[in-house]
Design an enzyme around this catalytic site. Sequence first.
Site: not given
Length: 123
Positions: A34, A84, A96
């Site tokens: 990510c 994240h 993402h």
Amino acid sequence: MEAASYHTKAIKVAKSELGTKYKMGGISSSGFDCSGLVKYSYQKAGKNLPRTAADIYKKGKKVKSLQKGDLMFFAPNKAKKPTHVAIYIGNNEFIHSSSSKGVSYAKTNNSYWKPKYIGAKRI
């Protein structure tokens, strides 16, 4: 107000990587995690960011209402440190790199991500 040009460029770079597989520690087109995707996209747009979601979270300024290019941060069980990070692309969507789908889109009200959302930063 329109997002800064580097926000637009970073989104364009991230979108060009759609479908790229997830790779832990990945920071290139052969695979991204990510923060790798976020760092790569912003680097191509001329902004250098730290390597991890937690370190990126220390940068920029907190925002309440999302604009394109803002970074969204997520943490399991609303932990203080995000694990994240994603780029907001407008229309209640973000891009993402997730371990299940690689580089992909998700909705901000997604039942998996929404409860883990801890805030956004404008870089």
